[in-house]
Design an enzyme around this catalytic site. Sequence first.
Site, PDB file in Angstrom:
ATOM      1  N   SER A 100       2.434  15.879 -24.584  1.00  0.00           N
ATOM      2  CA  SER A 100       3.249  15.104 -23.633  1.00  0.00           C
ATOM      3  C   SER A 100       2.725  13.673 -23.624  1.00  0.00           C
ATOM      4  O   SER A 100       1.608  13.425 -23.152  1.00  0.00           O
ATOM      5  CB  SER A 100       3.113  15.675 -22.218  1.00  0.00           C
ATOM      6  N   LYS A 175      10.662  15.511 -20.738  1.00  0.00           N
ATOM      7  CA  LYS A 175       9.378  16.071 -20.267  1.00  0.00           C
ATOM      8  C   LYS A 175       8.854  15.276 -19.063  1.00  0.00           C
ATOM      9  O   LYS A 175       8.285  15.838 -18.123  1.00  0.00           O
ATOM     10  CB  LYS A 175       8.361  16.057 -21.411  1.00  0.00           C
ATOM     11  N   LYS A 243      -1.863  11.614 -15.882  1.00  0.00           N
ATOM     12  CA  LYS A 243      -1.316  10.917 -17.068  1.00  0.00           C
ATOM     13  C   LYS A 243       0.218  10.990 -17.057  1.00  0.00           C
ATOM     14  O   LYS A 243       0.907  10.001 -17.249  1.00  0.00           O
ATOM     15  CB  LYS A 243      -1.899  11.575 -18.327  1.00  0.00           C
TER      16      LYS A 243
HETATM   17  P1  NAD Z   1      -6.554  20.592 -23.887  1.00  0.00           P
HETATM   18  O1  NAD Z   1      -7.414  19.471 -23.466  1.00  0.00           O
HETATM   19  O2  NAD Z   1      -6.886  21.987 -23.451  1.00  0.00           O
HETATM   20  O3  NAD Z   1      -6.452  20.633 -25.492  1.00  0.00           O
HETATM   21  C1  NAD Z   1      -6.327  19.499 -26.287  1.00  0.00           C
HETATM   22  C2  NAD Z   1      -7.016  19.789 -27.614  1.00  0.00           C
HETATM   23  O4  NAD Z   1      -6.821  18.671 -28.482  1.00  0.00           O
HETATM   24  C3  NAD Z   1      -8.528  19.998 -27.476  1.00  0.00           C
HETATM   25  O5  NAD Z   1      -8.844  21.315 -27.891  1.00  0.00           O
HETATM   26  C4  NAD Z   1      -9.125  18.941 -28.409  1.00  0.00           C
HETATM   27  O6  NAD Z   1     -10.201  19.425 -29.173  1.00  0.00           O
HETATM   28  C5  NAD Z   1      -7.954  18.603 -29.310  1.00  0.00           C
HETATM   29  N1  NAD Z   1      -8.077  17.258 -29.867  1.00  0.00           N
HETATM   30  C6  NAD Z   1      -8.156  16.060 -29.214  1.00  0.00           C
HETATM   31  N2  NAD Z   1      -8.310  15.058 -30.102  1.00  0.00           N
HETATM   32  C7  NAD Z   1      -8.353  15.632 -31.329  1.00  0.00           C
HETATM   33  C8  NAD Z   1      -8.527  15.139 -32.637  1.00  0.00           C
HETATM   34  N3  NAD Z   1      -8.731  13.818 -32.873  1.00  0.00           N
HETATM   35  N4  NAD Z   1      -8.504  16.014 -33.673  1.00  0.00           N
HETATM   36  C9  NAD Z   1      -8.341  17.333 -33.439  1.00  0.00           C
HETATM   37  N5  NAD Z   1      -8.173  17.874 -32.218  1.00  0.00           N
HETATM   38  C10 NAD Z   1      -8.180  17.031 -31.183  1.00  0.00           C
HETATM   39  O7  NAD Z   1      -5.082  20.205 -23.444  1.00  0.00           O
HETATM   40  P2  NAD Z   1      -3.815  21.176 -23.199  1.00  0.00           P
HETATM   41  O8  NAD Z   1      -3.826  21.628 -21.785  1.00  0.00           O
HETATM   42  O9  NAD Z   1      -3.717  22.155 -24.322  1.00  0.00           O
HETATM   43  O10 NAD Z   1      -2.625  20.100 -23.322  1.00  0.00           O
HETATM   44  C11 NAD Z   1      -2.207  19.544 -24.569  1.00  0.00           C
HETATM   45  C12 NAD Z   1      -0.929  18.737 -24.324  1.00  0.00           C
HETATM   46  O11 NAD Z   1       0.091  19.614 -23.813  1.00  0.00           O
HETATM   47  C13 NAD Z   1      -1.094  17.604 -23.302  1.00  0.00           C
HETATM   48  O12 NAD Z   1      -0.320  16.495 -23.679  1.00  0.00           O
HETATM   49  C14 NAD Z   1      -0.554  18.236 -22.017  1.00  0.00           C
HETATM   50  O13 NAD Z   1      -0.065  17.259 -21.113  1.00  0.00           O
HETATM   51  C15 NAD Z   1       0.553  19.118 -22.562  1.00  0.00           C
HETATM   52  N6  NAD Z   1       0.897  20.299 -21.741  1.00  0.00           N
HETATM   53  C16 NAD Z   1      -0.073  21.077 -21.176  1.00  0.00           C
HETATM   54  C17 NAD Z   1       0.292  22.190 -20.396  1.00  0.00           C
HETATM   55  C18 NAD Z   1      -0.742  23.074 -19.721  1.00  0.00           C
HETATM   56  O14 NAD Z   1      -0.360  23.866 -18.831  1.00  0.00           O
HETATM   57  N7  NAD Z   1      -2.010  23.004 -20.065  1.00  0.00           N
HETATM   58  C19 NAD Z   1       1.644  22.514 -20.240  1.00  0.00           C
HETATM   59  C20 NAD Z   1       2.604  21.722 -20.855  1.00  0.00           C
HETATM   60  C21 NAD Z   1       2.225  20.618 -21.623  1.00  0.00           C
END
Ligand code: NAD
Length: 298
Positions: A100, A175, A243
């Site tokens: 997102s 979104k 964010k």
């Molecule tokens: P998270 O922090 O659990 O996971 C993000 C992952 O990205 C981490 O495991 C990290 O290691 C990886 N990452 C970051 N930089 C990197 C790089 N340079 N190379 C490789 N890997 C890298 O976050 P999340 O909760 O999984 O959310 C991810 C996205 O989805 C966000 O944009 C969030 O807003 C969106 N989202 C989350 C949810 C939720 O309920 N958690 C729901 C809908 C949307």
Amino acid sequence: MSATPRTIAFIGLGIMGSPMAANLVKAGHTVTGFNLEQSAIDALVAAGGKGATSIADAVAGADVIITMVPADPHVEQVILGEGGVLENAKAGSLVIDMSSITPQTSIKVAAAAAEKGIRTLDAPVSGGEAGAIEAVLSIMVGGEAADFAEAKPLFDALGTTVIHVGPAGAGQTVKAANQLIVAVNIQVVAEAVVFLENAGVDLGAALDVLAGGLAGSTVLNRKKANMVNREFAPGFRIDLHHKDMGIVTAAARAVEAPLPVGSLVAQLVASARANGDGSLDHSALLRGVERLAGRTVK
Ligand code: NAD
């Protein structure tokens, strides 16, 4: 196993990416994952996927590249940066960013990719960790219709509501609206919880009956237990929702759409962070209402 098997690179195996990558493996695809923490790569390998040592390693040979990282700077680094996806992907491949982020960054990514003959979709999701695990996400997709049609079988392995909403960036705009609705909804559920508790009503019984009427919502169903039990392990971190409130308030301002209630809730999300709750699930907005009510927050 209905879809044609694809060779997929999956970058970002966090709370959402891990179960999504595992669901693509289950659907019969070859999925190579890369993530900053090795433990998540190991978990994907245990689930039948492959592990990579870098973005370049993950992307080598992939015809579809999916990214699921926290925010705009991570997407810029992973896709546009040195050693990133565009440097390593083959021409003709399809990059699907499911993070997102702002619509502007999705449009910038699409333009940079097009220069290299690489196609892109922005495909953010809603439904939370449970939705990712159960493969029942809502997926809102921006980009070319033909690329959406190609990716549809992959989306169907991840979600149950999959809709092409317009050109590059449109998925992110939808979104942003989603995050506005969810934050406001959580905030008012939290206010109802404190009201009901102060009034001495049985909270579990009250929320059960509310869930069956017009006040019912997916937020109430999914977050009820968190609030009743004060269980705030994420889920969706308040930091990430902060964010997203920044994204929606800026995007709405750009098109002169007023968000009076949304702006207020954005301040309450910021306050939750300022009070040290940023790494908690967004259902912990309840703690902010408790503070306002003069309660001791446990
Ligand atoms: P998270 O922090 O659990 O996971 C993000 C992952 O990205 C981490 O495991 C990290 O290691 C990886 N990452 C970051 N930089 C990197 C790089 N340079 N190379 C490789 N890997 C890298 O976050 P999340 O909760 O999984 O959310 C991810 C996205 O989805 C966000 O944009 C969030 O807003 C969106 N989202 C989350 C949810 C939720 O309920 N958690 C729901 C809908 C949307």
